[in-house]
Design a protein around this motif. Structure first.
Motif, short mmCIF file in Angstrom:
data_model
loop_
_atom_site.label_atom_id
_atom_site.label_comp_id
_atom_site.label_asym_id
_atom_site.label_seq_id
_atom_site.Cartn_x
_atom_site.Cartn_y
_atom_site.Cartn_z
N ARG A 158 -54.04 41.36 -19.51
CA ARG A 158 -52.83 41.43 -18.71
C ARG A 158 -51.68 40.86 -19.53
NH1 ARG A 158 -54.19 40.92 -12.26
NH2 ARG A 158 -56.05 42.25 -12.35
N HIS A 159 -50.82 41.75 -20.01
CA HIS A 159 -49.67 41.36 -20.81
C HIS A 159 -48.59 40.75 -19.90
CE1 HIS A 159 -51.50 43.90 -23.88
NE2 HIS A 159 -50.59 43.49 -24.75
N VAL A 160 -48.00 39.66 -20.34
CA VAL A 160 -46.85 39.11 -19.63
C VAL A 160 -45.66 40.05 -19.81
CG1 VAL A 160 -45.22 37.19 -19.52
CG2 VAL A 160 -47.67 36.74 -19.80
N GLN A 161 -45.44 40.51 -21.03
CA GLN A 161 -44.46 41.55 -21.29
C GLN A 161 -45.16 42.91 -21.15
OE1 GLN A 161 -45.17 39.04 -23.42
NE2 GLN A 161 -43.39 37.72 -23.12
N SER A 162 -44.42 44.00 -21.31
CA SER A 162 -45.04 45.31 -21.19
C SER A 162 -46.00 45.55 -22.36
CB SER A 162 -43.96 46.40 -21.17
OG SER A 162 -43.21 46.36 -22.37
N PRO A 163 -47.16 46.17 -22.12
CA PRO A 163 -48.10 46.47 -23.20
C PRO A 163 -47.50 47.45 -24.20
CG PRO A 163 -49.14 46.71 -21.05
CD PRO A 163 -47.68 46.59 -20.81
N LEU A 164 -48.07 47.46 -25.39
CA LEU A 164 -47.58 48.34 -26.46
C LEU A 164 -48.57 49.45 -26.79
CD1 LEU A 164 -46.12 45.66 -28.94
CD2 LEU A 164 -44.95 46.88 -27.09
N ALA A 177 -47.00 37.08 -24.75
CA ALA A 177 -48.13 36.33 -24.22
C ALA A 177 -49.05 37.30 -23.50
CB ALA A 177 -47.66 35.23 -23.27
N VAL A 178 -50.35 37.10 -23.67
CA VAL A 178 -51.36 38.00 -23.09
C VAL A 178 -52.49 37.16 -22.50
CG1 VAL A 178 -52.85 39.98 -23.49
CG2 VAL A 178 -50.84 39.65 -24.94
N TYR A 203 -57.66 41.27 -31.06
CA TYR A 203 -57.13 42.26 -30.12
C TYR A 203 -55.62 42.47 -30.24
CZ TYR A 203 -61.02 43.54 -26.97
OH TYR A 203 -62.14 44.09 -26.41
N THR A 204 -54.84 41.41 -30.08
CA THR A 204 -53.40 41.58 -29.86
C THR A 204 -52.51 40.77 -30.80
OG1 THR A 204 -53.38 39.83 -28.17
CG2 THR A 204 -53.75 42.09 -27.41
N VAL A 205 -53.10 40.00 -31.73
CA VAL A 205 -52.30 39.04 -32.50
C VAL A 205 -51.26 39.72 -33.39
CG1 VAL A 205 -53.95 38.91 -34.42
CG2 VAL A 205 -52.45 36.96 -33.93
N LEU A 206 -51.44 40.98 -33.75
CA LEU A 206 -50.45 41.69 -34.57
C LEU A 206 -49.37 42.37 -33.74
CD1 LEU A 206 -52.65 43.31 -37.37
CD2 LEU A 206 -51.30 41.20 -37.47
N LEU A 260 -49.35 35.01 -35.40
CA LEU A 260 -49.94 33.71 -35.08
C LEU A 260 -50.17 33.64 -33.58
CD1 LEU A 260 -47.58 31.41 -37.20
CD2 LEU A 260 -49.79 32.36 -37.90
N ALA A 261 -51.19 32.90 -33.16
CA ALA A 261 -51.45 32.77 -31.73
C ALA A 261 -52.06 31.42 -31.42
CB ALA A 261 -52.38 33.88 -31.25
N ARG A 262 -51.62 30.85 -30.30
CA ARG A 262 -52.27 29.68 -29.71
C ARG A 262 -53.06 30.17 -28.49
NH1 ARG A 262 -47.03 27.86 -29.97
NH2 ARG A 262 -46.96 27.46 -27.71
N VAL A 263 -54.29 29.71 -28.35
CA VAL A 263 -55.16 30.17 -27.28
C VAL A 263 -55.41 29.03 -26.31
CG1 VAL A 263 -57.36 31.27 -26.72
CG2 VAL A 263 -56.27 31.74 -28.93
N TYR A 264 -55.03 29.25 -25.04
CA TYR A 264 -55.15 28.21 -24.01
C TYR A 264 -56.15 28.62 -22.94
CZ TYR A 264 -50.76 26.19 -25.77
OH TYR A 264 -49.77 25.61 -26.55
#
Length: 284
Positions: A158-164, A177-178, A203-206, A260-264
């Protein structure tokens, strides 16, 4: 078979001699092995030579060649060091006699020490966001061909912004953010959950690089490939529920983009940080 159970079986690599393992391939709809699978299987092979008492705290890998989904992956582990607190392993993932990924992973016996983390940003919770299926329906895209594909995915995004997936985002920004979770619960075991998180980390980091330049995965003529990948596990991983991937791209140049990504975890615990550089060749 339930999709997540099938994936867990694929990531449980099979011993084939001393410090040698074989991994089968998961679905490869684009004709090549998913990079996250090779990362996760390489980490899983290294884990089997270290043991449960030392979980992984980091790995660094280089993608050297595309993976061939028609043949299994051979995984050769080299024991670089076993110290009092840390262990290090080198893993070569091989097909057709040539390495497709080279990784070094490090493991640590849990220990007390300094403890702080960057706070999780305020974003909509996953239940407040539409699913991929709902996004496609809102865009007027029929699900006759995509429905079976969506129902066989091991993870929900579930993308916070629109998916690409099919179209660029409305704004050219280098961050997103995803939320991601398994579609069904994972078996118990912190090390398995870390391996599965390594799989999902590709999955989505790029995507922030694409978003910054008004591109989508379906951009005609665009070619992309993962070049290298690094991940640090800060705290024990329990991938039983939603995790938030807070992603950014600080730079793109020379046909390469850095993500880059931080995972929570859902409760705001910073579980991991990751970085990946990808190749982006866009028609001029």
């Amino acid at each position: 078979m339930v999709p997540i159970d099938e994936l867990v079986g694929i990531l449980d690599v099979t011993p084939e001699g001393e410090d040698r393992f074989v991994g089968q391939n998961y679905h490869a709809p684009n004709g090549r092995v998913f990079g996250g699978q090779v990362l996760a299987q390489s980490l899983a092979a290294a884990v089997k030579t270290v043991g449960q008492e030392r979980p992984p705290h980091s790995f660094h890998g280089y993608f050297l060649r595309p993976g061939d989904p028609s043949v299994p992956i051979e995984l050769a582990v080299e024991r670089l060091r076993d110290g009092r607190s840390f262990s290090a392993r080198r893993v070569q993932a091989v097909q057709h006699g040539k390495p497709i990924l080279s990784m070094i992973a490090s493991f640590q016996t849990p220990a007390p020490g300094l403890d702080h983390q960057a706070p999780m940003p305020e974003v909509p919770r996953p239940h407040e966001l539409p699913s991929v299926r709902e996004r496609l329906q809102e865009a007027g895209i029929g699900l006759s061909g995509l429905g079976p594909l969506l129902s066989t995915q091991p993870f929900e995004l579930r993308h916070v912004q629109s998916p690409l997936f099919l179209a660029p985002g409305p704004e050219k920004v280098a961050e997103q953010a995803v939320w991601i979770r398994p579609t069904t619960p994972l078996p118990a075991g912190d090390l398995l959950h870390a391996v599965v998180l390594a799989y999902v980390s590709d999955y989505t980091v790029l995507e922030p690089t694409l978003r910054a330049h008004g591109l989508a995965w379906a951009t005609p003529g665009m070619k992309t490939a993962s070049l290298d990948h690094a991940m640090w596990f800060h705290r024990p991983v329990r991938f039983d529920d939603w995790m938030l991937f807070v992603e950014e791209s600080p730079s793109a140049s020379g046909a390469r983009g850095l993500g880059l990504a931080r995972v929570y975890a859902l409760d705001g615990t910073l579980v991991a940080t990751l970085g990946q550089e990808g190749m982006f060749r866009v028609p001029q």
